[in-house]
Design an enzyme around this catalytic site. Structure first.
Site, mmCIF file in Angstrom:
data_model
loop_
_atom_site.group_PDB
_atom_site.id
_atom_site.type_symbol
_atom_site.label_atom_id
_atom_site.label_comp_id
_atom_site.label_asym_id
_atom_site.label_seq_id
_atom_site.Cartn_x
_atom_site.Cartn_y
_atom_site.Cartn_z
ATOM 1 N N LYS A 46 0.279 -1.365 0.114
ATOM 2 C CA LYS A 46 -0.330 0.198 0.266
ATOM 3 C C LYS A 46 0.891 0.862 0.089
ATOM 4 C CE LYS A 46 -3.140 -2.498 3.153
ATOM 5 N NZ LYS A 46 -3.316 -2.584 4.392
ATOM 6 N N GLY A 47 1.900 0.918 0.070
ATOM 7 C CA GLY A 47 2.739 2.366 0.650
ATOM 8 C C GLY A 47 3.081 2.878 -0.643
ATOM 9 N N GLU A 102 7.561 2.625 -6.282
ATOM 10 C CA GLU A 102 7.434 1.598 -4.965
ATOM 11 C C GLU A 102 8.167 3.503 -4.450
ATOM 12 O OE1 GLU A 102 7.513 0.290 -2.624
ATOM 13 O OE2 GLU A 102 8.610 -1.620 -3.241
ATOM 14 N N ASP A 103 8.006 3.142 -2.684
ATOM 15 C CA ASP A 103 7.228 4.354 -2.218
ATOM 16 C C ASP A 103 9.508 4.059 -1.263
ATOM 17 O OD1 ASP A 103 7.628 1.750 -0.464
ATOM 18 O OD2 ASP A 103 6.228 2.588 0.208
ATOM 19 N N ASP A 106 14.957 -0.077 0.333
ATOM 20 C CA ASP A 106 15.389 -0.320 1.854
ATOM 21 C C ASP A 106 16.561 -1.175 1.453
ATOM 22 O OD1 ASP A 106 16.296 -0.135 4.747
ATOM 23 O OD2 ASP A 106 14.863 -1.161 5.654
ATOM 24 N N LYS A 134 17.178 4.269 1.083
ATOM 25 C CA LYS A 134 17.812 4.678 2.450
ATOM 26 C C LYS A 134 19.405 3.436 1.834
ATOM 27 C CE LYS A 134 15.346 3.066 6.042
ATOM 28 N NZ LYS A 134 14.060 2.355 6.163
ATOM 29 N N PHE A 155 13.879 4.325 10.663
ATOM 30 C CA PHE A 155 12.897 3.800 10.176
ATOM 31 C C PHE A 155 11.413 5.187 10.006
ATOM 32 C CE2 PHE A 155 8.694 2.012 10.478
ATOM 33 C CZ PHE A 155 9.042 1.542 9.934
ATOM 34 N N ASP A 162 4.595 3.141 6.609
ATOM 35 C CA ASP A 162 3.297 2.837 7.362
ATOM 36 C C ASP A 162 4.422 2.386 8.576
ATOM 37 O OD1 ASP A 162 4.006 0.342 6.295
ATOM 38 O OD2 ASP A 162 2.073 -0.478 7.987
ATOM 39 N N ARG A 168 -0.049 6.511 7.461
ATOM 40 C CA ARG A 168 0.579 6.985 6.586
ATOM 41 C C ARG A 168 -0.028 7.647 5.470
ATOM 42 N NH1 ARG A 168 1.528 1.605 4.187
ATOM 43 N NH2 ARG A 168 1.017 0.038 4.541
HETATM 44 P P1 IMP Z 1 13.498 -3.590 1.402
HETATM 45 O O1 IMP Z 1 12.465 -4.740 0.464
HETATM 46 O O2 IMP Z 1 13.925 -3.769 2.197
HETATM 47 O O3 IMP Z 1 14.005 -2.982 -0.112
HETATM 48 O O4 IMP Z 1 11.285 -2.785 1.904
HETATM 49 C C1 IMP Z 1 11.248 -2.668 0.979
HETATM 50 C C2 IMP Z 1 9.271 -2.134 1.747
HETATM 51 O O5 IMP Z 1 9.900 -2.324 3.359
HETATM 52 C C3 IMP Z 1 9.162 -0.978 1.286
HETATM 53 O O6 IMP Z 1 8.263 -1.059 0.263
HETATM 54 C C4 IMP Z 1 7.970 -0.637 2.680
HETATM 55 O O7 IMP Z 1 6.777 -0.968 2.772
HETATM 56 C C5 IMP Z 1 9.096 -0.759 3.436
HETATM 57 N N1 IMP Z 1 9.976 -0.069 4.669
HETATM 58 C C6 IMP Z 1 11.339 0.348 4.322
HETATM 59 N N2 IMP Z 1 11.912 0.623 4.820
HETATM 60 C C7 IMP Z 1 10.922 0.993 5.529
HETATM 61 C C8 IMP Z 1 10.880 2.559 6.440
HETATM 62 O O8 IMP Z 1 11.608 3.389 6.886
HETATM 63 N N3 IMP Z 1 9.212 3.008 6.904
HETATM 64 C C9 IMP Z 1 8.359 2.129 6.864
HETATM 65 N N4 IMP Z 1 8.343 1.532 5.466
HETATM 66 C C10 IMP Z 1 9.854 0.850 4.972
HETATM 67 MG MG MG Z 2 6.150 -1.332 0.149
#
Ligand code: IMP
Ligand code: MG
Length: 186
Positions: A46-47, A102-103, A106, A134, A155, A162, A168
């Site tokens: 949803k992000g 994508e939002d 990470d 990030k 975070f 969220d 959100r």
């Molecule tokens: P990744 O697979 O670790 O790159 O994470 C991707 C997903 O983790 C993002 O689409 C977010 O939904 C969530 N996410 C990662 N970091 C944060 C944060 O700092 N705040 C909120 N959601 C996060």
């Molecule tokens: Mg996401």
């Protein structure tokens, strides 16, 4: 009496105006790069919905949108990279220039899984646009084609992001106060 969610934010990372400027800058690049293409914006629920809804209204060329939903096994603040599709796309990708919206990037595990999956469906092209990056926490080798803003290794919530499904709706991006984390994760 109601308490504003602003009270839960310890530090503002990006204001509404800063986010808006980044969204406009990304849209200008996309308008230029996809002028003669068949653009399909694919967003991950949803992000990314807040970002997508602002971004698409700054895009002035013909485009379509579609959504996927994924769940990632792991702790709430980290993704494991084991991704399960809970809602698939409605549109067949053949002939589309797909831009995955994508939002936040990470660890990169979610995006790596999704790019491999979408590439296997043979779109005309596939690129990635993330509002937030990030880079310090990267595990997977994913290099986004469009990046809005770099964020520090903490975070963050707001503008679609969220913490336990809350915050959100915050129109800016910030870090929660420590006491809020401690209370909500009990
Ligand atoms: P990744 O697979 O670790 O790159 O994470 C991707 C997903 O983790 C993002 O689409 C977010 O939904 C969530 N996410 C990662 N970091 C944060 C944060 O700092 N705040 C909120 N959601 C996060
Ligand atoms: Mg996401």
């Amino acid at each position: 009496m109601t308490t504003s969610i602003d009270n839960d934010i310890g530090e503002v990372i990006f204001t509404t105006d800063e986010i808006s400027a980044a969204v406009k800058r990304l849209a200008a690049q996309i308008n230029r790069d996809y002028k003669d293409k068949n653009l399909l914006l694919v967003s991950v629920l949803k992000g990314a919905v807040v970002f997508l809804s602002d971004l698409m209204r700054e895009i002035n060329i013909s485009c379509s949108i579609d959504f996927m939903a994924v769940s990632s096994y792991g702790k709430h603040q980290e993704s494991s990279g084991i991704v399960k599709i809970t809602k698939d796309l409605d549109i067949n990708l053949t002939g589309y220039d797909v831009l995955l919206v994508e939002d936040i990037l990470d660890s990169g595990n979610t995006l790596q899984y999704l790019t491999v999956l979408l590439e296997s469906r043979k779109p005309a092209s596939l690129k990635v646009c993330t509002l937030l990056d990030k880079p310090e926490r990267r595990e997977a080798l994913v290099v986004p084609d469009y990046i809005g803003l770099k964020v520090p290794n903490s975070f963050i919530v707001g503008y679609g992001l969220d913490y336990y499904e809350k915050y959100r709706n915050l129109p800016y991006i910030g870090v929660l106060k420590r006491e809020v984390y401690e209370k909500l994760s009990e």
